[in-house]
Design an enzyme around this catalytic site. Structure first.
Site, PDB file in Angstrom:
ATOM      1  CB  THR A  36      -0.937  -0.031   1.223  1.00  9.29           C
ATOM      2  OG1 THR A  36      -1.797  -1.150   1.077  1.00  9.29           O
ATOM      3  CG2 THR A  36      -1.784   1.216   1.339  1.00  9.29           C
ATOM      4  CE1 TYR A  50      -3.847  -0.334  -1.306  1.00 12.03           C
ATOM      5  CE2 TYR A  50      -5.753   0.559  -0.183  1.00 12.03           C
ATOM      6  CZ  TYR A  50      -4.626  -0.227  -0.177  1.00 12.03           C
ATOM      7  OH  TYR A  50      -4.288  -0.913   0.952  1.00 12.03           O
ATOM      8  CB  SER A  83       2.970  -8.005   1.688  1.00 16.68           C
ATOM      9  OG  SER A  83       1.827  -7.894   2.495  1.00 16.68           O
ATOM     10  CB  THR A 116       0.537  -3.551   6.397  1.00 16.47           C
ATOM     11  OG1 THR A 116      -0.745  -3.586   5.757  1.00 16.47           O
ATOM     12  CG2 THR A 116       1.136  -2.171   6.303  1.00 16.47           C
ATOM     13  CG  ASP A 117      -2.453  -7.454   3.831  1.00 12.10           C
ATOM     14  OD1 ASP A 117      -2.773  -6.588   4.661  1.00 12.10           O
ATOM     15  OD2 ASP A 117      -3.049  -7.614   2.752  1.00 12.10           O
ATOM     16  CE  LYS A 189      -2.915  -4.933   8.284  1.00 10.68           C
ATOM     17  NZ  LYS A 189      -2.962  -4.933   6.817  1.00 10.68           N
ATOM     18  CD  GLU A 308       1.069 -28.208  29.684  1.00  9.71           C
ATOM     19  OE1 GLU A 308       1.380 -28.877  30.689  1.00  9.71           O
ATOM     20  OE2 GLU A 308       0.940 -26.968  29.716  1.00  9.71           O
TER      21      GLU A 308
END
Ligand code: ASP
Length: 351
Positions: A36, A50, A83, A116-117, A189, A308
Site C-alpha cells: 500500500t 486501490y 505482500s 502490511t499484510d 498486525k 506439556e
C-alpha cells in the site's frame, strides 16, 4: 497528487540540505517490495479499493524530498507486489541482497518498504538471517500514496531516520508505522484497516518517534541477526511448512492433504493454549510418524503456548509466543538444520 500532505516542508528540507554536506550523512538503501505504501488510486478518498504496488521506488523517494536531510538515500526495486504474494524465493532474494549491501562499508542502514499484510513474516525472517548489526527497518502504510492523509510519507521518513540512527544498531530487525518502533519478533498486525494496526500486546513497542527524535525504551532479548545460527547464503529454497487452523468439527484430512502435498512441517493454529480436537490430533500424530514436524501455536492472538508432558510424548513442538505465521518462518529455518523435534523446540525457546 502523491503524498499531498507531505510536500509543504520542502523548503525547510532544502535549507537543511544546504547546511549539511553529503559526506556528513549516513548512506541508507531503500529496498522496495510494493504494498500500500506504493499504492495508487484515482480517488483521494479511496483508502481500501486501490491498486497496491503501483508506484516504483524512484517515484516514492521523489515524493518525500525531506528524506535528503536525513541520509543519502537510494532505492532499489526488489519486486512491486502486494505482500500477500511475497513467497519464499522473494524472502531469500531480499535477505541475500541485504546481507550483500550491509557487508559494504558504503551502506549504513537498510529500509524495506513492504505491504502490511505479511510484513511481520518478512521482518521476522530477516531478523533471523541478516548477518549484521547495522539497522534494518521495515516500513509500510495503511493508506495508499494518493489518499487524503496518506500515512506512507511520514512512515518512510521515520524509517529512514531510524535506519540512520546509531541507537538502532544491534536491535534486530525493526518495524515502524504510526510513529511506533516495534521488534520483528514481537510486532503483529491487529486491525484490517486502521493506521495504528501494528501492536505488541504483551511485550510492548521498543521505541517511538516523537518531535522528530528516535527514542528507544526496550530491546528485543530473543536471539537475532549476528547471534542467530540461521544462514541463507547457500540456500535456494526453504522447506515446505503449512499452517492449519483449528475450529469446531475440524478433521484429519487437512493434515493428510498437507503431508501428501509435501509438507515437512505443519504449524497448527490451535484453539486457546494450542488445543486440538481428537480428530485433528490423529492427523497430526500420523504426520509425525511420517517425519513431519508439528508445531503447536495458537489462533488466540497473544500469549505463550505452554509445553506439556503430552507434547513430549507426541513429539510436538510448541511455539512459545510466536503466532502461527511467525512460527512457520522459524520452523522453515529450523528444518534447514534438523528434523529433531527436541532441537527444534530449543530454537523456539531461544528465538
Ligand atoms: N494488501 C496490502 C499488502 O499487504 C495491504 C497493505 O500494504 O497495507 O501489500
Amino acid at each position: 497528487m502523491l503524498f499531498s500532505g507531505s510536500l509543504s516542508s520542502v523548503n525547510a528540507s532544502k535549507m537543511t540540505v544546504k547546511n549539511l554536506t553529503k559526506n556528513d550523512l549516513p548512506n541508507v538503501k531503500i529496498l522496495a517490495t510494493g504494498g500500500t505504501i506504493a499504492g495508487s488510486s484515482q480517488s483521494s478518498t479511496d483508502t481500501t479499493g486501490y491498486e497496491s504496488g503501483a508506484l516504483d521506488i524512484k517515484t516514492i523517494i521523489k515524493a518525500v524530498p525531506e528524506l535528503k536531510k536525513l541520509a543519502n538515500v537510494s532505492g532499489e526495486q526488489i519486486v512491486n507486489i502486494g505482500s500477500q504474494n511475497i513467497n519464499n524465493s522473494i524472502l531469500l532474494k531480499l535477505a541475500k541482497r541485504i546481507n550483500t549491501l550491509l557487508a559494504s562499508k558504503d551502506v549504513d542502514g537498510i529500509v524495506v518498504t513492504h505491504g502490511t499484510d505479511t510484513l511481520e513474516e518478512t521482518a521476522y525472517f530477516l531478523n533471523l538471517v541478516v548477518k549484521s548489526q547495522k539497522p534494518v527497518v521495515i516500513v509500510g502504510s495503511m493508506r495508499p500514496a494518493t489518499a487524503i492523509s496518506a500515512d506512507g510519507p511520514l512512515n518512510l521518513y521515520n524509517a529512514v531516520e531510524i535506519a540512520s540512527s546509531k541507537e538502532a544498531k544491534d536491535k534486530g530487525v525493526l518495524v515502524t508505522l504510526n510513529d511506533r518502533i516495534g521488534a520483528a519478533r514481537y510486532i503483529t498486525k491487529t486491525n484490517t484497516t486502521a493506521t495504528d494496526t501494528f501492536k505488541s500486546a504483551e511485550q510492548g513497542y521498543v521505541g517511538e518517534i516523537a518531535g522528530g527524535k528516535v527514542v528507544f525504551y526496550n530491546e528485543p532479548i530473543r536471539k537475532h541477526t549476528t547471534k542467530s545460527i540461521f544462514n541463507v547464503s547457500k540456500l535456494d529454497k526453504l522447506p515446505q511448512v503449512d499452517i492449519l487452523y483449528t475450529y469446531q468439527n475440524d478433521n484429519r484430512y487437512l493434515y493428510d492433504a498437507a503431508v501428501n502435498a509435501g509438507a515437512k512441517g505443519i504449524v497448527v493454529a490451535g484453539s486457546g493454549n494450542g488445543s486440538m480436537s481428537d480428530t485433528a490430533l490423529e492427523g497430526a500424530k500420523d504426520a509425525v510418524k511420517k517425519g513431519v514436524v508439528i508445531t503447536k501455536s495458537s489462533r488466540v492472538g497473544s500469549g505463550i503456548v505452554t509445553h506439556e508432558a503430552s507434547d513430549d510424548k507426541d513429539k510436538f513442538v510448541t511455539s512459545d509466543s510466536l503466532n502461527p505465521q511467525k512460527a512457520r518462518i522459524l520452523l522453515m529455518l529450523a528444518l534447514t538444520k534438523t528434523k529433531n523435534p527436541k532441537k527444534i523446540q530449543d530454537y523456539f525457546d531461544e528465538y
